[in-house]
Design a protein around this motif. Structure first.
Motif, PDB file in Angstrom:
ATOM      1  N   UNK A 202      31.409  52.419 -27.955  1.00 20.60           N
ATOM      2  CA  UNK A 202      31.666  51.388 -28.961  1.00 20.60           C
ATOM      3  C   UNK A 202      31.920  51.946 -30.360  1.00 20.60           C
ATOM      4  N   UNK A 203      31.329  53.070 -30.692  1.00 19.71           N
ATOM      5  CA  UNK A 203      31.440  53.622 -32.050  1.00 19.71           C
ATOM      6  C   UNK A 203      32.241  54.924 -32.086  1.00 19.71           C
ATOM      7  N   UNK A 204      33.020  55.193 -31.062  1.00 25.22           N
ATOM      8  CA  UNK A 204      33.764  56.452 -31.009  1.00 25.22           C
ATOM      9  C   UNK A 204      34.833  56.581 -32.097  1.00 25.22           C
ATOM     10  N   UNK A 205      35.263  55.473 -32.696  1.00 27.44           N
ATOM     11  CA  UNK A 205      36.250  55.531 -33.771  1.00 27.44           C
ATOM     12  C   UNK A 205      35.594  55.616 -35.155  1.00 27.44           C
ATOM     13  N   UNK A 206      34.276  55.593 -35.194  1.00 28.62           N
ATOM     14  CA  UNK A 206      33.546  55.699 -36.460  1.00 28.62           C
ATOM     15  C   UNK A 206      33.646  57.120 -37.001  1.00 28.62           C
ATOM     16  N   UNK A 207      33.215  57.302 -38.225  1.00 38.54           N
ATOM     17  CA  UNK A 207      33.242  58.622 -38.860  1.00 38.54           C
ATOM     18  C   UNK A 207      32.524  59.660 -38.004  1.00 38.54           C
ATOM     19  N   UNK A 208      31.412  59.275 -37.395  1.00 43.64           N
ATOM     20  CA  UNK A 208      30.629  60.202 -36.573  1.00 43.64           C
ATOM     21  C   UNK A 208      31.032  60.173 -35.097  1.00 43.64           C
ATOM     22  N   UNK A 209      32.144  59.534 -34.785  1.00 46.04           N
ATOM     23  CA  UNK A 209      32.567  59.373 -33.393  1.00 46.04           C
ATOM     24  C   UNK A 209      32.653  60.662 -32.599  1.00 46.04           C
ATOM     25  N   UNK A 210      33.185  61.708 -33.214  1.00 46.55           N
ATOM     26  CA  UNK A 210      33.298  62.988 -32.509  1.00 46.55           C
ATOM     27  C   UNK A 210      31.914  63.562 -32.187  1.00 46.55           C
ATOM     28  N   UNK A 211      30.946  63.321 -33.058  1.00 47.69           N
ATOM     29  CA  UNK A 211      29.580  63.793 -32.809  1.00 47.69           C
ATOM     30  C   UNK A 211      28.965  63.018 -31.652  1.00 47.69           C
ATOM     31  N   UNK A 212      29.198  61.698 -31.612  1.00 48.30           N
ATOM     32  CA  UNK A 212      28.682  60.886 -30.506  1.00 48.30           C
ATOM     33  C   UNK A 212      29.240  61.390 -29.174  1.00 48.30           C
TER      34      UNK A 212
END
Length: 138
Positions: free
Chosen positions: A61-71
């Motif tokens: 759900x949050x993969x496009x967020x700023x931290x998406x690559x970290x998730x």
């Protein structure tokens, strides 16, 4: 952020160049999982007081967020290096050990980190005991 395992492991440090609090929580989780993997731990329980991080680690759900690559890195690492990874929400009042370690690490030089294994330092053992014995308020 708390990581529980079959053996004692704790850490603190100062994370460099994070965009926001969610990125800092995600990076702390990534570093903790790396430490667990490097110490041969195969079953971990990640507890965080950040409900968005819980959702981001359990779904895309949050993969496009700023931290998406970290998730994405955390989810991949969870599949590759561990038999079992549980991710759950913990009220801040139940997670004071993690916050005290983060406070200590914030006073260190950028990039400086320490990982402690068994036996844990006395101050860490005291923090863990306090989390388990003091009443919690939600």
């Amino acid at each position: 952020m708390g990581i529980c395992s079959t053996g004692p492991l704790a850490g603190a440090g100062r994370i460099e160049l994070v965009h926001d609090a969610l990125c800092a929580e995600a990076m702390a989780c990534l570093y903790a999982l790396r430490a667990a993997a490097n110490n041969g731990i195969s079953h971990v329980s990640v507890e965080t007081d950040c409900s968005v991080l819980v959702q981001a680690l359990k779904s895309a759900d949050y993969d496009q967020a700023t931290a998406g690559v970290i998730f994405k890195q955390i989810r991949l690492m969870s599949l590759v290096y561990f038999v079992k990874v549980d991710v759950s929400f913990a009220y801040r009042s139940c997670n004071s050990c993690a916050h005290e370690l983060a406070r200590r690490g914030a006073n260190w030089d950028p990039g400086q980190m320490s990982i402690w294994t068994d036996p844990l330092p006395c101050f860490v053992r005291s923090l863990v005991v306090r989390d388990y014995t003091e009443p919690t308020y939600q």
